[in-house]
Design a protein around this motif. Sequence first.
Motif, PDB file in Angstrom:
ATOM      1  N   ARG A   1      37.653  55.601  33.466  1.00  0.00           N
ATOM      2  CA  ARG A   1      36.772  54.797  34.303  1.00  0.00           C
ATOM      3  C   ARG A   1      36.528  55.491  35.635  1.00  0.00           C
ATOM      4  O   ARG A   1      37.346  56.285  36.082  1.00  0.00           O
ATOM      5  CB  ARG A   1      37.386  53.408  34.539  1.00  0.00           C
TER       6      ARG A   1
ATOM      7  N   TYR B   1      43.309  36.553  40.747  1.00  0.00           N
ATOM      8  CA  TYR B   1      44.464  37.285  40.225  1.00  0.00           C
ATOM      9  C   TYR B   1      45.750  36.780  40.873  1.00  0.00           C
ATOM     10  O   TYR B   1      46.752  36.533  40.191  1.00  0.00           O
ATOM     11  CB  TYR B   1      44.287  38.778  40.496  1.00  0.00           C
TER      12      TYR B   1
ATOM     13  N   HIS C   1      42.736  36.321  30.272  1.00  0.00           N
ATOM     14  CA  HIS C   1      42.539  37.354  31.295  1.00  0.00           C
ATOM     15  C   HIS C   1      43.844  38.065  31.636  1.00  0.00           C
ATOM     16  O   HIS C   1      44.938  37.494  31.536  1.00  0.00           O
ATOM     17  CB  HIS C   1      41.950  36.712  32.562  1.00  0.00           C
ATOM     18  N   ALA C   2      43.722  39.308  32.070  1.00  0.00           N
ATOM     19  CA  ALA C   2      44.893  40.128  32.401  1.00  0.00           C
ATOM     20  C   ALA C   2      45.767  39.483  33.469  1.00  0.00           C
ATOM     21  O   ALA C   2      46.995  39.663  33.468  1.00  0.00           O
ATOM     22  CB  ALA C   2      44.445  41.509  32.863  1.00  0.00           C
TER      23      ALA C   2
ATOM     24  N   MET D   1      35.348  38.223  28.366  1.00  0.00           N
ATOM     25  CA  MET D   1      34.757  39.350  27.648  1.00  0.00           C
ATOM     26  C   MET D   1      34.036  38.936  26.375  1.00  0.00           C
ATOM     27  O   MET D   1      33.291  39.719  25.793  1.00  0.00           O
ATOM     28  CB  MET D   1      35.834  40.395  27.307  1.00  0.00           C
TER      29      MET D   1
ATOM     30  N   ILE E   1      32.198  47.935  28.251  1.00  0.00           N
ATOM     31  CA  ILE E   1      33.566  47.424  28.338  1.00  0.00           C
ATOM     32  C   ILE E   1      34.360  47.996  27.174  1.00  0.00           C
ATOM     33  O   ILE E   1      33.987  47.825  26.014  1.00  0.00           O
ATOM     34  CB  ILE E   1      33.603  45.882  28.284  1.00  0.00           C
TER      35      ILE E   1
ATOM     36  N   THR F   1      40.661  46.675  28.141  1.00  0.00           N
ATOM     37  CA  THR F   1      40.090  45.388  28.537  1.00  0.00           C
ATOM     38  C   THR F   1      39.762  44.541  27.316  1.00  0.00           C
ATOM     39  O   THR F   1      39.883  43.309  27.350  1.00  0.00           O
ATOM     40  CB  THR F   1      38.828  45.603  29.391  1.00  0.00           C
TER      41      THR F   1
END
Length: 392
Positions: free
Chosen positions: A18, A108, A132-133, A180, A348, A352
């Motif tokens: 990235r 977050y 989500h992360a 996503m 993406i 992810t």
Amino acid sequence: MKWMEQELETLAAESLERSLREGVPLQGSPGCIRQGEQAKLNLSSNDYLGLAGHPAIAETIRRELLREGTGSGASRLVTGNASAYTRLEEELASWQQSESALVFANGYMANTGVIRALAGRSDVVFSDQLNHASIVDGIVLSRAEHARYRHNDMSHLRSLLYKYRDRPRKLIVTDAVFSMDGDCAPLRELAELKQEYGAMLMVDEAHSGGIYGTQGEGLCHKLGIKDCVDIHMGTFSKSFGVYGAYICGSRTLIRWLVNHARPLIYSTALPPALVAGISTALHLVQAEHERRERLWDSVKLFRSLLDSAGFSIGSGDSPIVPLLVGDNAKALRFSNALATQGIAAVAIRPPTVPAGTARIRFSLSASHTVKELAEAAGVIRRTGLETGVLRA
């Protein structure tokens, strides 16, 4: 440091490296962005209601900056808890019809802080595998057992809840809209399972707050299950067009988080001017219903155009439209080709999303016009054929 270069070379070879690219909003053209010398239609932003450039929000922040200064100077538990926080949290609680609310610096920090504050070594957290992360990291930090259930599979979740039925604390956590894939969690079924097994339920409304509900309260309100949700989380960085996050719930929950949520306790507070700007954004989210109506019209149009063109776009109906490609390199080529045609649409890739499911993730905004989206769909179809993503 040589190992870093080697790992980066591997990422590059697998089309997984990235990089950062500059982008600024295009003045006079909502929904567009300038990257380098080229103006592009921005189909990658989470500014769902088109509020990021709203003059009323900017004016509030400008006015408060002159009065309050640029920074808060300390954490909220020291001297950083400005009066703007009190006003905003009262407004949030009223909007969500909850007893109390608490503002965090970002989503977050809210997710990692709340999950860690509610679960520990002897507890178990049940989490959708596509969460989500920040949710995943919050569970890791909590050191609770992580029971991942297959995406939206309530039978699998039920089996896990039964397996861990004797644990002292059980927390179910899910995205309302998955960031996503653009599909929604089965919140009614989750609420039923939470009650049946005596678990807490936490719902992340980051991508649903502002766009669902009569005043943008979120998907829980739209479905009529908000009273079954113990921890209601949302962000200000998407539909609100600003920055930050919130938790709504009982007074007991908020008191607990003030004493146990480490990201809140040990971080400098958001600047008062920004918090005041969020209040203005909240008023706009509640009052300007036509923005939601425009957005949903755009969602129906764009999804219909891509679907009729033959693309695989998933089963959701939210403003997040994933165009599945599969191969990492092909997804990058597709994204770069769209960029040359004036469309900002980011590829993406793993980690992810799961391996083999690289995609272009389109995000729609109330700022987009019907003409822009119709023309963009034509460009996407043509570019899909040219890059081999779409077969004739």
